[in-house]
Design a protein around this motif. Structure first.
Motif: not given
Length: 191
Positions: A63-67
């Protein structure tokens, strides 16, 4: 301080091989020393302290999170269970490596384990990846073989070892109870 001690001060400790089942039960963590840069360790239930681990298995989920920054969370499965691994901007090499590996893939990972407490009070262990490499099944099978041997060595370690004694007190689980997990892992390999 001698030159030798100054040089040793910055050596990385070797990564310990551990199966997922054992790492997930580890919850005792401690710092050796009093300053902020003193190493932190997790005490494995078989009586080995480690501040870095070397794991292998199948990357089953990514899973990739981009904040404000890019962050990956992955799951890696070995024959005994699941490792939870993460990499963010503070681990640029691992972040780049994870981004290029597709799921499912066989991988080997070196990283730092950490113990966190969930809101319900459970202890969770995750690994902050330092490096991750896609490999083939033969490499994973060799890791299983080596990890089985090292786990058996820890089970049979001298009872006078302080970490072994401490693990017996903290986990209150017979070291012998880890043998079935080793056997289960060895049954999965095809060398």
């Amino acid at each position: 301080m001698s030159d030798n001690s100054a040089n040793r001060r910055f050596e990385r400790e070797s990564a310990k091989r551990v199966f997922a089942a054992e790492l997930r039960e580890a919850h005792h963590h401690f710092r050796e020393g009093t300053d902020d840069k003193s190493p932190t360790y997790i005490l494995l239930p078989t009586g080995e302290r480690c501040n870095r681990v070397f794991i292998a298995g199948t990357l089953t989920e990514k899973k990739k999170s981009e904040g404000e920054a890019v962050f990956y969370q992955i799951r890696v499965m070995d024959p005994t269970g699941i490792f939870f691994v993460s990499a963010g901007s503070y681990q640029p090499e691992a972040l780049h490596q994870i981004s290029s590996i597709e799921s499912p893939s066989y991988v080997v990972i070196i990283g730092k384990p950490g113990v966190f407490q969930a809101p319900d009070g459970r202890n969770l262990v995750s690994i902050r990846a330092e490096s991750i490499t896609a490999v083939d099944k033969t490499v994973v099978d060799c890791w299983i073989l080596d990890t089985a041997r090292l786990t058996l060595d820890r089970i049979e370690k001298n009872n006078d070892d302080p970490d072994h004694q401490k693990a017996a007190e903290i986990y209150q689980r017979p070291f012998e109870s880890w043998r079935p997990k080793v056997k289960e892992a060895l049954a999965s390999i095809q060398l």
